[in-house]
Design an enzyme around this catalytic site. Sequence first.
Site, PDB file in Angstrom:
ATOM      1  CG  ASN A  12      -1.917   1.030   1.344  1.00  0.00           C
ATOM      2  OD1 ASN A  12      -2.526   1.186   2.401  1.00  0.00           O
ATOM      3  ND2 ASN A  12      -2.161   1.794   0.291  1.00  0.00           N
ATOM      4  CD  GLN A  45      -4.592   5.691   0.480  1.00  0.00           C
ATOM      5  OE1 GLN A  45      -3.678   4.891   0.659  1.00  0.00           O
ATOM      6  NE2 GLN A  45      -5.797   5.315   0.108  1.00  0.00           N
ATOM      7  CG  ASN A  65      -8.501   8.513  -1.175  1.00  0.00           C
ATOM      8  OD1 ASN A  65      -7.811   7.789  -0.475  1.00  0.00           O
ATOM      9  ND2 ASN A  65      -9.730   8.877  -0.835  1.00  0.00           N
ATOM     10  CB  CYS A  74      -4.348   6.015   5.653  1.00  0.00           C
ATOM     11  SG  CYS A  74      -3.400   4.907   4.609  1.00  0.00           S
ATOM     12  CG  ASN A 159     -11.332   4.677   7.020  1.00  0.00           C
ATOM     13  OD1 ASN A 159     -11.472   3.843   7.913  1.00  0.00           O
ATOM     14  ND2 ASN A 159     -10.325   4.610   6.175  1.00  0.00           N
ATOM     15  CG  HIS A 161     -13.596  -0.052   6.712  1.00  0.00           C
ATOM     16  ND1 HIS A 161     -12.646  -0.469   5.819  1.00  0.00           N
ATOM     17  CD2 HIS A 161     -13.051   0.971   7.409  1.00  0.00           C
ATOM     18  CE1 HIS A 161     -11.554   0.268   5.969  1.00  0.00           C
ATOM     19  NE2 HIS A 161     -11.772   1.147   6.926  1.00  0.00           N
ATOM     20  CD  GLU A 210      -7.495   1.832   0.555  1.00  0.00           C
ATOM     21  OE1 GLU A 210      -7.542   3.080   0.668  1.00  0.00           O
ATOM     22  OE2 GLU A 210      -6.487   1.181   0.828  1.00  0.00           O
ATOM     23  CB  CYS A 219      -6.794  -1.588   3.171  1.00  0.00           C
ATOM     24  SG  CYS A 219      -7.855  -0.325   3.914  1.00  0.00           S
ATOM     25  CB  THR A 221      -8.636   1.576   8.146  1.00  0.00           C
ATOM     26  OG1 THR A 221      -8.756   1.748   6.733  1.00  0.00           O
ATOM     27  CG2 THR A 221      -7.820   2.707   8.755  1.00  0.00           C
TER      28      THR A 221
END
Length: 277
Positions: A12, A45, A65, A74, A159, A161, A210, A219, A221
Amino acid sequence: MLRFSKMHGLGNDFVVLDCRTTPFALDETTIRALADRHTGVGFDQLLSVEPARDPTCAFYYGIWNTDGSPARQCGNGVRCVAAWLHRAGALALGEPVRLESPSGPVAVRLLSAHEVTVDMGEPVFEPARIPFEAAAEAARYVIEVNGEPLEIGAVSMGNPHAVVQVPVSPSRGMARQAPAITMHPRFPQGANTGFAEVLDRGHVRLHVHERGVGWTQACGTGACAAMAVLHRRGEVDERVRVDLPGGSLRIDWHGPGHTLWMTGPAAFAFEGEWPTD
């Protein structure tokens, strides 16, 4: 020239900017240009390291993003920010430090120069706070995706999900379902969508789509969200290894009333400069 560090957490990947003395001033068009993997630098990101707004925190980090939209949290990114600050001489090994994210403070501690553990806060299941449209809080919700019912879990880790539990070796239906879930109208701000396979009570395999990015190698999170939803359902134990395409994270959560901890690597790829005119 705009100086940057290219970093990643399990693939990531991020561009990290030092904005401790110079204010962040990139517009959406420039962020998109930087994010382009063919003509720019390429990243999932963009992270800016800035002075803290909250006096209880050492630094603030902003998140954007690839499409230029701002993000609230993040997990892989905060580990990279901590490692970046350590290399810059601003964060010592073993020293607990609070960093300020767009969704609020998080506590971090460097176990080594390239491994960081992060207090990600307590998972939020209350629909209005995710946000997710539902009459009442539940461990399982049924939403309509591409004209068919689909069972999901919904949670916020700073955030929103959506977590879909799938059989081991899931079908290719994920590719068709993921964008529809990510932009589902019951998630008014969109959602990161995780497809989780429970291999055993301490081991989960996960793929995450995402919002504002698409499929990612990892990811943070998303790993936290999947573990939280599955643990709440009684599917996994209090310590879980989450395998993502880019590698593994360790997630620890003792349940409601406790914060969730994520432990994993942060790596430097290269340093570079980007022309600003």
